[in-house]
Design a protein around this motif. Structure first.
Motif, PDB file in Angstrom:
ATOM      1  N   SER B 567       0.835  -1.211   0.000  1.00 41.48           N
ATOM      2  CA  SER B 567       0.000   0.000   0.000  1.00 41.48           C
ATOM      3  C   SER B 567       0.860   1.246   0.000  1.00 41.48           C
ATOM      4  O   SER B 567       0.565   2.233  -0.672  1.00 41.48           O
ATOM      5  CB  SER B 567      -0.907   0.023   1.227  1.00 41.48           C
ATOM      6  N   LEU B 568       1.951   1.222   0.776  1.00 41.28           N
ATOM      7  CA  LEU B 568       2.852   2.379   0.827  1.00 41.28           C
ATOM      8  C   LEU B 568       3.465   2.609  -0.551  1.00 41.28           C
ATOM      9  O   LEU B 568       3.486   3.728  -1.067  1.00 41.28           O
ATOM     10  CB  LEU B 568       3.956   2.153   1.861  1.00 41.28           C
ATOM     11  N   LYS B 569       3.946   1.542  -1.166  1.00 41.95           N
ATOM     12  CA  LYS B 569       4.578   1.658  -2.490  1.00 41.95           C
ATOM     13  C   LYS B 569       3.605   2.228  -3.506  1.00 41.95           C
ATOM     14  O   LYS B 569       3.965   3.075  -4.316  1.00 41.95           O
ATOM     15  CB  LYS B 569       5.087   0.291  -2.970  1.00 41.95           C
ATOM     16  N   ASN B 570       2.382   1.745  -3.463  1.00 34.27           N
ATOM     17  CA  ASN B 570       1.379   2.245  -4.417  1.00 34.27           C
ATOM     18  C   ASN B 570       1.118   3.731  -4.234  1.00 34.27           C
ATOM     19  O   ASN B 570       0.699   4.405  -5.168  1.00 34.27           O
ATOM     20  CB  ASN B 570       0.070   1.462  -4.273  1.00 34.27           C
ATOM     21  N   ALA B 571       1.371   4.217  -3.027  1.00 39.06           N
ATOM     22  CA  ALA B 571       1.180   5.642  -2.775  1.00 39.06           C
ATOM     23  C   ALA B 571       2.505   6.394  -2.919  1.00 39.06           C
ATOM     24  O   ALA B 571       2.629   7.535  -2.466  1.00 39.06           O
ATOM     25  CB  ALA B 571       0.595   5.838  -1.384  1.00 39.06           C
ATOM     26  N   ASP B 572       3.517   5.754  -3.545  1.00 39.22           N
ATOM     27  CA  ASP B 572       4.834   6.376  -3.754  1.00 39.22           C
ATOM     28  C   ASP B 572       5.504   6.780  -2.451  1.00 39.22           C
ATOM     29  O   ASP B 572       6.182   7.806  -2.382  1.00 39.22           O
ATOM     30  CB  ASP B 572       4.726   7.598  -4.680  1.00 39.22           C
ATOM     31  N   ILE B 573       5.317   5.973  -1.431  1.00 35.56           N
ATOM     32  CA  ILE B 573       5.995   6.220  -0.151  1.00 35.56           C
ATOM     33  C   ILE B 573       7.117   5.204  -0.007  1.00 35.56           C
ATOM     34  O   ILE B 573       6.931   4.024  -0.296  1.00 35.56           O
ATOM     35  CB  ILE B 573       4.991   6.107   1.021  1.00 35.56           C
TER      36      ILE B 573
END
Lengths: 644, 644
Positions: B567-573
């Motif tokens: 989820s973090l990766k998908n939000a570019d975090i």
């Protein structure tokens, strides 16, 4: 009887003295008609030359580089025959085949040759070709050859002879023309069906400006008129799409004498393309689990002694800078710097694969004469990365790299491509190739499997691998069918060891990683040069330096045009307003020349309705839409990096 | 009577022979108590030295560099007095003031000095300072001075004397200590109220390893204990925040012997910071109407002869590479390349201001001994741009550059900064300064006005401008109060002419543009070095290499942790999972050490509820939230580049 081994492994027996052409005939007459030359035990031979011992044979046709080469070299001889006929007393220096076509350097005794002469020569060549004369090879002792050219008064061929020894000297004759020549040649003149002499140039004898200027005539020939026509169309199209011409017209890059040859300066428009390409690469590599690094452009001599680039690659590097008793070199490649980053911290198998990426700028020395626009430069911005992995991880990593290539090909509409897999030769292990027989077989097989599974068109080339592992050259074709070598993709067993790179494996022992060198987008220089030709400067919206030009019909609509520009900017779209006091027709024509993908024409009606009249580059009017709708559409087109 | 002109222009009359201290007393006793030295006609003098002619006078106190310097040099003499008292027979070489404090090189006759000795010396110095002894200046003929030191058997001072002539030799005495010294000194020892001897080191006499090793004692003194305490706290804090220490702990950069000194390699974590800074600069510059360019790292000698960097700046450049009879230099600045881009196309006033920006990498030679972590390097990634504009556009352009500085200061929480405006000296026009009297006055006044209007703290420094125009040095202070010179901002009348840069003005005549050189973020090297200290490695979320670490309480929650990571990766975090088989306490402690802004602790409860327990770096637990809510919050924090 001798044994002839064909490429598929089949072995056939023939009388000693059989020619490749005879072998072809024994298979089929149709095949024989196509044979232009033969590869006999690794050497290209006349198809008519007798084979006297057990041999590996590959018949060469127009589809083979060796076939084309021979065809064009024979065409040079045919042109020489025509020259001798039309300009008696002409003397001949050398007439090699080129990548496309051939030339011959000729001493015409001071006579100037004209375009008209070229047409006459073509006509004569066509006549001579139809005579179906054989190319006849004859070996000759040196003394006899010297006597022949002394009597003829030909100082050029005597000069060539002076560097040859008995046993190396052969003559070829077709029709009335005889030349000192190493060969090989095609069997007869008949296959030369379409002829075009393309260019006349002056060329100093032996490339030395102190020598006499000879006349160089360039030509190209084909086995059919259709192929010639296609080629001439391609030439014409390539000329229009010349990246140097477009690069200037579209303000992509410039060169400057005070900066130096082969060192392009990227203008704002070119820099936008660079940044879009880097954005694409960075996004793709981030998803692929790459980590980015930044390294200096120089390093000490000791680094390149470790890597082995010194002394082996020294000629391609800039000379050193001497500082504090140390020699510093501009980097010609990024690998050693990346290896140093791998080595900077202790590594565990848990960190692998470690993928280090950098748009590193490298400097390579190319001879001034070799430099060519963006295609052959001395400064290279490289889409580089090095993947450090275990043997177990190798196949997956290599597959992921290939997938990345395919993804890029799709984005750029590159439909035709081939990967050229260069392998080792087991006989040369420990000499030409690092002595790791198992690793070679293992990685070659892994690479082959991945290529097969991915349905990637590829060819295998024996004995052309890199010293340190199998190499994949990626070749692509532009929309107009010109071929470019984009990048290489290499497996490396050697550098890891040279740099003493190690990770702690699961058994808690030190192990050297395998390294994959990869650069799918090659260099900015070559890739943008390719894209200029590929798109004829009409970049898709996501790459276009100016994506939208707003054209007010008159000054009255300038405020509305500017408000549209604001909306575009807010949506991160690169726009401009043509605020010149010009007729709309001229504004449209000028914007067409700049290959801007979208023009928005705005006048009374558009202003009152909050709309824009849209023109698409190359398509003309595509309708009137509310500005918000246009922005939604083009934003999607840009985000998806659509081809059109 | 003589006339004394004070800095505010007031002129006062005094008897000849008046001292600066007398003048101070005539103004106020309070002022006189603060006077440490005086600037008399541009030279720093003893405040007690008689002034015998009309003079310009500036009284120097602790607030002036000249005051501090004199204070520290006098403290070195005070230390020498204490050394002579505790270690009779000690011989003294030189004892200069430093940026902070002083040292003295001493021959102690083979005696080793200890920390304990330092404490004794401090005690003795305090005693001596309280005696309120005057520093008394005495001129002496050379012969007499030589006799004095010959009798004393002091080969060090005799060596110093050998380079001096009659008329140049002065002695200073305070209490029982007399030293050959050029001065100046403070009036008495009384102001030296707080003393700390910080360090002992060996130092070869005259820096030559063949000579005797002397003992160097470092110290620092202040007019109050409070200031000393603050300084020692700062030192302690600066040590913890040392960018070289943090750079290693946080894997920001590395150095390598085979690459070379002063050439950092940026590791993945450092590269993330570089890319975030570049993203910020590119966004800001795009909004500011800048266009980006990319230029090579080398150029021919001719370019640097035109710019004048050769021969004047040659010592700071890498030595040349000789190729094809040409010398090529690594660029030490980007300006000449940008000028070439300006010159690449004909320019009209309509195109101005033209703002060309590039994160150009420059190479400068600094002496090995001067190199220091990221602060003094040889490779500089510079946030560079050049603005080409008309005189009419200048003020607006300069204001916009200043606004950019202020914007950046806010983002990075830099509360204390000052701009140091260096002006020309009209007397030196045509020599030290380009002879454009009007342009100097005009641009200096424009710069001054902009600084005033923007409420930017600034000081004016006469006679320190660049050759080609007024110069603004930007000084900033880190959170712990250490000062850094960030960047310069320069106006340039000269380079445009040297490079024959021209645009067609409204009157259709050629005109040379003004050029602004600017680099608000300085170099990555120095700025990231500064940020490491400024944030103590605890980067705000937008800059942090890892923004979020997910810590599963046990392996059972690893799948949930990994789903959060997705989820973090998908939000570019930028996130990571701590998947080690360790206790949660250890995971938290280790993540704290890595200064990751957010930790998400997940166990049974969090998993069942789709939540995360959030820990903020330095703050501890800040509550439990649904993962979506956390992502929304941190995304806003990152997007707005919030400080905390």
């Amino acid at each position: 009887m001798i044994k002839i081994t064909l490429p598929d492994g089949a072995v056939r027996e023939y009388e000693a003295g059989v020619s490749a052409l005879d072998v072809a005939k024994s298979i089929s007459e149709g095949l024989a008609r196509k044979v232009l030359a033969a590869n006999v035990n690794g050497q290209v031979w006349d198809a008519t030359r007798p084979i006297t011992e057990d041999s590996a044979l590959k018949l060469l046709t127009w589809d083979d580089d060796g076939g084309k080469n021979t065809f064009w070299h024979s065409s040079a001889h045919l042109m020489a025959e025509a020259v001798e006929d039309l300009f008696p007393g002409a003397k001949f220096w050398v007439g090699p085949a080129l990548d496309k076509g051939f030339y011959y350097d000729i001493d015409l005794g001071g006579r100037q040759i004209t375009e008209d002469d070229l047409r006459k020569l073509e006509k004569k060549m066509n006549e001579l070709a139809k005579q179906n004369n054989s190319y006849v090879r004859k070996a000759m002792p040196k003394a006899e050859a010297v006597q022949y050219f002394t009597e003829k008064g030909d100082e050029y061929k005597l000069d060539l002879l002076s560097n040859l020894n008995d046993g190396e000297i052969t003559f070829y004759t077709q029709g009335k023309f005889t030349d000192l020549c190493r060969g090989p040649h095609i069997p007869t003149t008949a296959p030369i069906k379409a002829i075009k002499l393309t260019n006349i140039a002056g060329a100093y004898w032996k490339n030395d400006a102190n020598n006499k200027m000879l006349t160089r005539i360039y030509g190209v020939t084909f086995p059919s008129q259709k192929e010639l026509d296609e080629y001439l169309t391609l030439l014409e199209e390539a000329k229009k799409r010349d990246h140097r011409k477009l690069g200037k017209e579209l303000s992509i890059f410039t060169m400057d004498d005070d900066v130096g040859p082969g060192l392009p300066l990227w203008l704002p428009n070119g820099t936008i393309i660079i940044e879009e390409l880097e954005k694409l690469a960075k996004e793709t590599e981030l998803k692929g689990g790459y980590k980015r690094v930044v390294t200096p452009h120089i390093a000490k001599e000791s680094m390149y002694l470790t890597s082995g680039h010194l002394p082996y690659y020294q000629d391609s590097m800039y000379p050193p800078m001497e500082l504090e008793g140390q020699k510093y070199y501009l980097k010609a490649m990024n690998c050693p710097h990346h290896h140093k980053i791998f080595a900077a911290e202790p590594r565990s198998y848990k960190e692998l694969p470690l993928r280090l990426a950098e748009y590193g700028t490298c400097y390579r020395y190319e001879q001034s004469g070799e430099l060519f626009g963006l295609m052959r430069v001395r400064c290279l911005h490289m889409n580089d990365a090095h993947i450090y992995c275990t043997r177990e991880q190798f196949a997956n990593e290599f597959r992921a790299v290939n997938d990345m290539y395919i993804k890029y090909f799709k984005i750029f509409g590159i439909d035709k491509y081939v990967m050229r897999l260069s392998l080792h030769d087991p006989a040369k292990l420990g000499q030409k190739y690092i002595n790791e027989p198992e690793l070679w077989l293992e990685t070659e097989e892994m690479v082959r499997q991945v290529l097969k599974e991915s349905n990637i068109p590829y060819i295998e080339v024996p004995d052309e691998g890199a010293f340190y592992g199998p190499k994949i050259d990626v070749q692509i074709w532009s929309t107009i069918g010109r071929e470019f070598t984009l990048a290489t993709n290499q497996v490396d067993f050697a550098q890891g060891r040279r740099f003493k790179l190690e990770f702690t494996n699961k058994e808690n022992s030190p192990e050297t990683p395998l390294i994959i060198h990869r650069a799918p987008l090659g260099t900015h220089e070559r890739f943008i040069g390719f894209l200029l030709e590929h798109y004829a400067g009409k970049f898709p919206a996501w790459l276009a330096p100016v994506q939208v030009k707003v054209l007010p019909i008159s000054d009255k609509f300038l405020p509305y045009a500017n408000s549209i520009l604001e909306s575009l900017k807010n949506a991160d779209i690169r726009g401009e307003v043509d605020d010149r006091n010009e007729k709309i027709g001229k504004k449209i024509r000028d914007t067409e020349l700049l290959r801007v993908p979208y023009m928005l024409v705005v006048g009374e009606k558009e202003m009152n309705e909050g709309k824009v009249a849209i023109r698409r580059q190359g398509k003309g009017d595509i309708g009137v839409k509310p500005i918000e709708e246009f922005i939604t559409d083009i934003s999607a087109e840009i985000k998806e990096r659509r081809g059109e």
